[in-house]
Design a protein around this motif. Structure first.
Motif, PDB file in Angstrom:
ATOM      1  N   TYR A  18       0.707  -1.277  -0.065  1.00 21.77           N
ATOM      2  CA  TYR A  18      -0.051   0.096   0.000  1.00 21.77           C
ATOM      3  C   TYR A  18       0.852   1.342   0.017  1.00 21.77           C
ATOM      4  O   TYR A  18       0.571   2.265  -0.701  1.00 21.77           O
ATOM      5  CB  TYR A  18      -0.884   0.194   1.402  1.00 21.77           C
ATOM      6  N   ILE A  19       1.756   1.356   0.965  1.00 24.14           N
ATOM      7  CA  ILE A  19       2.813   2.364   0.912  1.00 24.14           C
ATOM      8  C   ILE A  19       3.412   2.558  -0.296  1.00 24.14           C
ATOM      9  O   ILE A  19       3.591   3.701  -0.810  1.00 24.14           O
ATOM     10  CB  ILE A  19       3.801   2.123   2.109  1.00 24.14           C
ATOM     11  N   ARG A  20       4.041   1.384  -0.937  1.00 18.24           N
ATOM     12  CA  ARG A  20       4.805   1.907  -2.384  1.00 18.24           C
ATOM     13  C   ARG A  20       3.880   2.230  -3.326  1.00 18.24           C
ATOM     14  O   ARG A  20       4.144   3.056  -4.198  1.00 18.24           O
ATOM     15  CB  ARG A  20       5.122   0.347  -2.644  1.00 18.24           C
ATOM     16  N   MET A  21       2.493   1.672  -3.365  1.00 18.09           N
ATOM     17  CA  MET A  21       1.696   2.082  -4.625  1.00 18.09           C
ATOM     18  C   MET A  21       1.468   3.564  -4.286  1.00 18.09           C
ATOM     19  O   MET A  21       1.313   4.417  -5.027  1.00 18.09           O
ATOM     20  CB  MET A  21       0.220   1.362  -4.577  1.00 18.09           C
ATOM     21  N   ALA A  22       1.159   3.883  -3.004  1.00 19.32           N
ATOM     22  CA  ALA A  22       0.930   5.555  -2.410  1.00 19.32           C
ATOM     23  C   ALA A  22       2.045   6.098  -3.015  1.00 19.32           C
ATOM     24  O   ALA A  22       1.805   7.596  -3.334  1.00 19.32           O
ATOM     25  CB  ALA A  22       0.456   5.424  -0.991  1.00 19.32           C
ATOM     26  N   VAL A  48      -9.501  -3.341  -7.371  1.00 20.50           N
ATOM     27  CA  VAL A  48      -8.989  -2.149  -8.047  1.00 20.50           C
ATOM     28  C   VAL A  48      -8.835  -0.872  -7.222  1.00 20.50           C
ATOM     29  O   VAL A  48      -9.783  -0.745  -6.272  1.00 20.50           O
ATOM     30  CB  VAL A  48      -9.777  -1.957  -9.373  1.00 20.50           C
ATOM     31  N   PHE A  49      -7.864  -0.197  -7.146  1.00 25.51           N
ATOM     32  CA  PHE A  49      -7.593   0.890  -6.355  1.00 25.51           C
ATOM     33  C   PHE A  49      -7.906   2.191  -7.041  1.00 25.51           C
ATOM     34  O   PHE A  49      -7.381   2.386  -8.458  1.00 25.51           O
ATOM     35  CB  PHE A  49      -6.319   1.204  -5.711  1.00 25.51           C
ATOM     36  N   TYR A  50      -8.643   3.348  -6.625  1.00 29.15           N
ATOM     37  CA  TYR A  50      -9.030   4.400  -7.087  1.00 29.15           C
ATOM     38  C   TYR A  50      -8.415   5.437  -6.191  1.00 29.15           C
ATOM     39  O   TYR A  50      -8.844   5.743  -5.292  1.00 29.15           O
ATOM     40  CB  TYR A  50     -10.484   4.658  -7.152  1.00 29.15           C
ATOM     41  N   PRO A  51      -7.032   6.143  -6.490  1.00 31.88           N
ATOM     42  CA  PRO A  51      -6.428   6.756  -5.761  1.00 31.88           C
ATOM     43  C   PRO A  51      -7.050   8.315  -5.663  1.00 31.88           C
ATOM     44  O   PRO A  51      -7.496   8.833  -6.860  1.00 31.88           O
ATOM     45  CB  PRO A  51      -5.106   6.940  -6.125  1.00 31.88           C
ATOM     46  N   ALA A  52      -7.000   8.782  -4.527  1.00 31.43           N
ATOM     47  CA  ALA A  52      -7.280  10.197  -4.522  1.00 31.43           C
ATOM     48  C   ALA A  52      -5.969  10.865  -3.680  1.00 31.43           C
ATOM     49  O   ALA A  52      -5.715  10.540  -2.739  1.00 31.43           O
ATOM     50  CB  ALA A  52      -8.562  10.534  -3.687  1.00 31.43           C
ATOM     51  N   VAL A  53      -5.549  11.693  -4.246  1.00 36.36           N
ATOM     52  CA  VAL A  53      -4.373  12.515  -3.722  1.00 36.36           C
ATOM     53  C   VAL A  53      -4.731  13.793  -3.458  1.00 36.36           C
ATOM     54  O   VAL A  53      -5.359  14.803  -4.237  1.00 36.36           O
ATOM     55  CB  VAL A  53      -3.156  12.486  -5.166  1.00 36.36           C
ATOM     56  N   LYS A  54      -4.191  14.405  -2.166  1.00 36.11           N
ATOM     57  CA  LYS A  54      -4.399  15.658  -1.797  1.00 36.11           C
ATOM     58  C   LYS A  54      -3.010  16.211  -1.413  1.00 36.11           C
ATOM     59  O   LYS A  54      -2.100  15.498  -0.611  1.00 36.11           O
ATOM     60  CB  LYS A  54      -4.957  15.799  -0.402  1.00 36.11           C
ATOM     61  N   VAL A  55      -2.446  17.365  -1.962  1.00 34.98           N
ATOM     62  CA  VAL A  55      -1.186  17.835  -1.828  1.00 34.98           C
ATOM     63  C   VAL A  55      -1.152  19.131  -1.114  1.00 34.98           C
ATOM     64  O   VAL A  55      -2.021  20.008  -1.500  1.00 34.98           O
ATOM     65  CB  VAL A  55      -0.414  18.188  -3.097  1.00 34.98           C
ATOM     66  N   GLU A  56      -0.519  19.296   0.039  1.00 37.49           N
ATOM     67  CA  GLU A  56      -0.520  20.408   0.755  1.00 37.49           C
ATOM     68  C   GLU A  56       0.994  20.780   0.706  1.00 37.49           C
ATOM     69  O   GLU A  56       1.886  20.288   0.176  1.00 37.49           O
ATOM     70  CB  GLU A  56      -1.139  20.217   2.104  1.00 37.49           C
ATOM     71  N   GLU A  57       1.282  21.852   1.303  1.00 39.72           N
ATOM     72  CA  GLU A  57       2.559  22.553   1.404  1.00 39.72           C
ATOM     73  C   GLU A  57       3.746  21.539   1.918  1.00 39.72           C
ATOM     74  O   GLU A  57       4.587  21.341   1.053  1.00 39.72           O
ATOM     75  CB  GLU A  57       2.734  23.678   2.692  1.00 39.72           C
ATOM     76  N   LYS A  58       3.499  20.820   3.031  1.00 37.85           N
ATOM     77  CA  LYS A  58       4.429  19.871   3.464  1.00 37.85           C
ATOM     78  C   LYS A  58       3.906  18.495   3.678  1.00 37.85           C
ATOM     79  O   LYS A  58       4.573  17.446   4.000  1.00 37.85           O
ATOM     80  CB  LYS A  58       5.086  20.243   4.564  1.00 37.85           C
ATOM     81  N   ASN A  59       2.543  18.282   3.027  1.00 35.90           N
ATOM     82  CA  ASN A  59       1.961  16.900   3.302  1.00 35.90           C
ATOM     83  C   ASN A  59       1.582  16.397   1.920  1.00 35.90           C
ATOM     84  O   ASN A  59       0.809  17.225   1.324  1.00 35.90           O
ATOM     85  CB  ASN A  59       0.855  17.023   4.142  1.00 35.90           C
ATOM     86  N   VAL A  60       1.494  15.018   1.774  1.00 33.22           N
ATOM     87  CA  VAL A  60       0.676  14.505   0.807  1.00 33.22           C
ATOM     88  C   VAL A  60       0.032  13.485   1.240  1.00 33.22           C
ATOM     89  O   VAL A  60       0.741  12.579   1.948  1.00 33.22           O
ATOM     90  CB  VAL A  60       1.596  14.098  -0.623  1.00 33.22           C
ATOM     91  N   ALA A  63      -5.299   8.329  -0.662  1.00 35.25           N
ATOM     92  CA  ALA A  63      -6.332   7.381  -0.240  1.00 35.25           C
ATOM     93  C   ALA A  63      -6.381   6.515  -1.356  1.00 35.25           C
ATOM     94  O   ALA A  63      -6.612   6.826  -2.534  1.00 35.25           O
ATOM     95  CB  ALA A  63      -7.793   8.001   0.144  1.00 35.25           C
ATOM     96  N   LEU A  64      -6.190   5.197  -1.164  1.00 37.63           N
ATOM     97  CA  LEU A  64      -6.266   4.177  -2.168  1.00 37.63           C
ATOM     98  C   LEU A  64      -7.776   3.483  -1.875  1.00 37.63           C
ATOM     99  O   LEU A  64      -7.896   2.814  -0.640  1.00 37.63           O
ATOM    100  CB  LEU A  64      -5.102   2.958  -1.895  1.00 37.63           C
ATOM    101  N   LYS A  70     -14.937   3.958  -0.827  1.00 37.09           N
ATOM    102  CA  LYS A  70     -14.514   3.344   0.804  1.00 37.09           C
ATOM    103  C   LYS A  70     -12.938   2.923   0.626  1.00 37.09           C
ATOM    104  O   LYS A  70     -12.633   2.247  -0.153  1.00 37.09           O
ATOM    105  CB  LYS A  70     -15.213   2.085   0.961  1.00 37.09           C
ATOM    106  N   PRO A  71     -12.218   3.688   1.550  1.00 38.50           N
ATOM    107  CA  PRO A  71     -10.783   3.255   1.218  1.00 38.50           C
ATOM    108  C   PRO A  71     -10.341   1.857   2.104  1.00 38.50           C
ATOM    109  O   PRO A  71     -10.833   1.383   2.712  1.00 38.50           O
ATOM    110  CB  PRO A  71     -10.148   4.564   2.420  1.00 38.50           C
ATOM    111  N   TYR A  72      -9.177   1.428   1.277  1.00 40.98           N
ATOM    112  CA  TYR A  72      -8.533   0.259   1.927  1.00 40.98           C
ATOM    113  C   TYR A  72      -7.444   0.826   2.668  1.00 40.98           C
ATOM    114  O   TYR A  72      -6.871   0.360   3.732  1.00 40.98           O
ATOM    115  CB  TYR A  72      -7.878  -0.434   0.698  1.00 40.98           C
ATOM    116  N   ALA A  73      -6.722   1.957   2.469  1.00 42.37           N
ATOM    117  CA  ALA A  73      -5.437   2.437   3.031  1.00 42.37           C
ATOM    118  C   ALA A  73      -5.577   3.873   2.572  1.00 42.37           C
ATOM    119  O   ALA A  73      -5.868   4.464   1.841  1.00 42.37           O
ATOM    120  CB  ALA A  73      -4.367   1.634   2.542  1.00 42.37           C
ATOM    121  N   ILE A  74      -4.932   4.940   3.738  1.00 43.27           N
ATOM    122  CA  ILE A  74      -4.875   6.249   3.718  1.00 43.27           C
ATOM    123  C   ILE A  74      -3.455   6.353   4.185  1.00 43.27           C
ATOM    124  O   ILE A  74      -3.089   5.881   5.275  1.00 43.27           O
ATOM    125  CB  ILE A  74      -5.889   7.057   4.505  1.00 43.27           C
TER     126      ILE A  74
END
Length: 80
Positions: A18-22, A48-60, A63-64, A70-74
């Motif tokens: 999950y971490i590698r995919m994220a 199948v994972f449908y990723p949602a990505v939120k990018v902020e100043e120092k955080n990304v 959600a897979l 419904k998330p499998y992992a965040i």
């Protein structure tokens, strides 16, 4: 899509996968300082994972999730 190489001995996606995919969704040059993962439910072969990505100043945050949202992992990555 979840493939056999993503699975652990219990036939679920291995937590490290999950971490590698994220991490594939990190902006170029993003230097990881800290990582936090929340595992919500188990993914199985063929899911199948449908990723949602939120990018902020120092955080990304990545959600897979399933098609229904419904998330499998965040996974949250923080830069220094």
């Amino acid at each position: 899509m979840v493939c056999e190489q993503h699975l652990d001995t219990q036939h679920h996606v291995n937590n490290c996968q999950y971490i590698r995919m994220a991490a594939d969704y990190l902006p170029e040059g993003f230097a990881i300082y800290q990582m936090r993962a929340e595992y919500k439910r188990q993914a199985l072969l063929g899911d199948v994972f449908y990723p949602a990505v939120k990018v902020e100043e120092k955080n990304v945050t990545v959600a897979l999730s399933a098609e229904d949202g419904k998330p499998y992992a965040i996974v949250e990555f923080t830069a220094k």
